[in-house]
Design a protein around this motif. Structure first.
Motif, PDB file in Angstrom:
ATOM      1  N   GLY A 252      -2.054  11.061   1.157  1.00  0.00           N
ATOM      2  CA  GLY A 252      -2.338   9.646   1.325  1.00  0.00           C
ATOM      3  C   GLY A 252      -3.248   9.094   0.248  1.00  0.00           C
ATOM      4  N   GLU A 253      -2.765   9.076  -0.958  1.00  0.00           N
ATOM      5  CA  GLU A 253      -3.527   8.531  -2.084  1.00  0.00           C
ATOM      6  C   GLU A 253      -3.136   7.063  -2.245  1.00  0.00           C
ATOM      7  OE1 GLU A 253      -6.492   9.253  -4.469  1.00  0.00           O
ATOM      8  OE2 GLU A 253      -5.323  11.089  -4.368  1.00  0.00           O
ATOM      9  N   PRO A 254      -4.070   6.109  -2.144  1.00  0.00           N
ATOM     10  CA  PRO A 254      -3.709   4.694  -2.305  1.00  0.00           C
ATOM     11  C   PRO A 254      -2.950   4.456  -3.603  1.00  0.00           C
ATOM     12  CG  PRO A 254      -5.959   4.894  -1.511  1.00  0.00           C
ATOM     13  CD  PRO A 254      -5.507   6.288  -1.850  1.00  0.00           C
ATOM     14  N   ASP A 255      -2.043   3.478  -3.579  1.00  0.00           N
ATOM     15  CA  ASP A 255      -1.199   3.224  -4.749  1.00  0.00           C
ATOM     16  C   ASP A 255      -1.806   2.206  -5.700  1.00  0.00           C
ATOM     17  OD1 ASP A 255      -0.900   0.998  -3.168  1.00  0.00           O
ATOM     18  OD2 ASP A 255       1.291   0.900  -3.308  1.00  0.00           O
ATOM     19  N   VAL A 256      -3.083   1.897  -5.521  1.00  0.00           N
ATOM     20  CA  VAL A 256      -3.800   1.017  -6.441  1.00  0.00           C
ATOM     21  C   VAL A 256      -5.121   1.683  -6.811  1.00  0.00           C
ATOM     22  CG1 VAL A 256      -2.801  -1.144  -5.660  1.00  0.00           C
ATOM     23  CG2 VAL A 256      -4.815  -0.248  -4.503  1.00  0.00           C
TER      24      VAL A 256
END
Length: 395
Positions: free
Chosen positions: A40-44
Motif C-alpha cells: 500500500g504505497e500511495p501513488d503520489v
C-alpha cells in the motif's frame, strides 16, 4: 546460543508473509518487466509543503530530544481533530505520539495484553497483527470475516469466541485488506460485548481519509457509552502520502495513556520534533492529496471489477475504502498463494496471496490500486491473458 521466547513467538511472522512482494522486487532489480501491485504505497509523493515544513523545522533547530508523550503542538492538534470527529472532548492528555501506526499498535498491545490473554481479531487481517499480538505474549483468536457480510466483523461471531482469557478486540476500519467499513450499528453491537465482558476495543483507523464516495466512516471513539475502553491508532502515512516519515499516534482514556507512558519512554522517548511540526501542520491543514487518492482508487477498483469479473472466472470484491481490492481465484483450482506465484512468473504481475492476511482468504489475492492508470490497465490485460492460459492448461 539462547534466544528469548519473543523471538520464538514471532518466528515466521515477519518477512515470510511478504515472500511474493520480495521476489517481485528482486525480479524487477534483475530487469524483468513486472507490474508491482503488492503493498500500500500511495501513488503520489508527499506534498511539497509538508516536506518544506520538515526541512524548515530542522533548520530552526528542531532536532533536539522530544519526550515520551510527543510534542505539545501536535498533541493539541490531534486533540482538536478527534474532538471534532468524535463529537466529544478529546484532550492532549489522551494522546501519545509514535513513529507510525505499527509502533503505536505494538505499544498498545503491550499495554493491554500479556501471556495468558487472548486478543480477538478479524480474519483476514493486516499482515503484522498476529505479530504485535504474539509479541505481547497473548494468543491471537481469529474471527472469520465472511464475504457474504461484506467482510465486516460480526458481533455474533465475536461473542462465540470470547472466553475468560479475552482481553481485547482489535478492529480495522476501514479494513485492510478488504476495504470494508464498519457501520455505527456494527460498532454499537461490538461495544456492548466489550461492556459485558470488560474488554478493550483497539481500532486501527489509518485509512479513515480514504473512504470512497457513498460510504460513511464510523469510529468507536464516538460512542460515549463505552469510550473509556476505546483506543484508536492512526498516522499520516496514508492520508497524507507520507509513509516514510513514520509519524503516528494513539488516542485513549487518560488513565490508559498515563499507564502506557513509561513504556513509550522506554521504547523511544517520543518522535522527532521536526517531524512532529510537519505532522501538526498536516493535521491542522488537512490533506491536499487524500481526495485525489480516493477518486483514483475507487475508479480503479470499479474498472478491475468490470474487466476481470466480465472477462475471467474471477470474483472481485469491491472495496468501500482504502488502497486494495480482493479477488477470488478459486475458479483456477489454485490456492491464492500458488496463483500469485504463477501470475508473477508467467503473467508479469505481482499481487499478494490472501493467505498472507489469514486463513479465510486462502483462495483469494489482494491487488493494490496504487499503480498509475496506464500500468493498471496493462496489469488487467496481463491478468486476463494469464487467466486464459490457465484455463487452457487445466482444460
Amino acid at each position: 546460543m539462547k534466544y528469548t521466547d519473543i523471538t520464538k513467538r514471532l518466528s515466521g511472522l515477519g518477512g515470510a508473509k511478504w515472500e511474493v512482494y520480495l521476489e517481485a522486487k528482486a525480479l524487477v532489480a534483475q530487469g524483468r518487466d513486472i507490474i508491482e501491485m503488492t503493498i500500500g504505497e500511495p501513488d503520489v509523493a508527499t506534498p511539497e509543503a509538508l516536506v518544506e515544513a520538515a526541512v524548515d523545522a530542522m533548520r530552526r533547530g528542531r532536532t533536539t530530544y522530544s519526550n515520551g508523550r510527543g510534542e505539545a503542538g501536535l498533541r493539541a492538534a490531534l486533540g482538536e481533530k478527534y474532538t471534532r470527529t468524535a463529537g466529544r472532548h478529546i484532550g492532549a492528555d489522551q494522546i501519545l505520539c509514535f513513529p507510525g501506526t505499527q509502533t503505536s499498535l505494538y505499544a498498545v498491545l503491550m499495554g493491554v495484553a500479556e501471556a495468558g490473554c487472548e486478543v480477538l481479531v478479524g480474519d483476514p487481517m493486516y499482515a503484522t497483527y498476529e505479530g504485535v499480538i504474539r509479541a505481547s505474549g497473548a494468543d491471537m483468536v481469529a474471527v472469520p470475516l465472511r464475504p457474504e457480510n461484506g467482510f465486516r466483523i460480526n458481533a455474533a461471531d465475536i461473542a462465540e469466541r470470547i472466553t475468560s482469557r479475552t482481553t481485547a478486540i482489535l478492529l480495522t476500519t476501514p479494513h485492510n485488506p478488504t476495504g470494508s467499513i464498519l457501520t455505527a450499528a456494527d460498532i454499537d453491537a461490538i461495544g456492548k460485548l466489550a461492556l459485558e465482558h470488560d474488554l478493550w476495543i483497539i481500532s486501527d483507523e489509518v485509512y479513515q481519509d480514504l473512504v470512497f464516495d457513498g460510504a460513511e466512516f464510523a469510529s468507536p471513539l464516538a460512542h460515549s457509552e463505552f469510550a473509556d475502553r476505546v483506543i484508536v491508532v492512526s498516522s499520516i502515512s496514508k492520508s497524507h502520502a507520507a509513509p516514510g516519515f513514520r509519524s503516528g499516534w494513539c488516542v485513549g482514556p487518560t488513565d490508559f495513556i498515563e499507564a502506557l507512558l513509561p513504556l513509550s519512554e522506554t521504547m523511544l522517548f517520543g518522535n522527532q520534533p521536526f517531524i512532529a511540526d510537519m505532522t501538526e501542520m498536516a493535521i491542522r491543514d488537512g490533506s491536499s492529496v487524500a481526495q485525489g487518492m480516493r477518486q483514483r482508487y475507487a475508479a480503479r477498483a470499479e474498472r478491475l471489477h468490470q474487466r476481470l469479473s466480465g472477462e475471467t472466472g474471477f470474483t472481485v470484491h469491491q472495496p468501500r475504502a482504502g488502497m486494495f481490492a480482493m479477488m477470488d481465484v478459486s475458479a483456477t483450482g489454485l490456492s491464492g498463494y500458488d496463483y500469485a506465484r504463477h501470475l508473477l512468473e508467467f503473467g508479469g504481475v505481482a499481487v499478494m496471496p490472501g493467505s498472507s492476511f489469514g486463513e479465510t482468504l486462502d483462495s483469494w489475492v489482494r491487488i493494490a490500486l496504487t499503480v498509475d492508470d496506464s500500468s493498471f490497465d496493462t496489469a488487467c490485460d496481463r491478468i486476463i491473458r494469464h487467466a486464459s492460459t490457465l484455463q487452457k492448461e487445466t482444460a
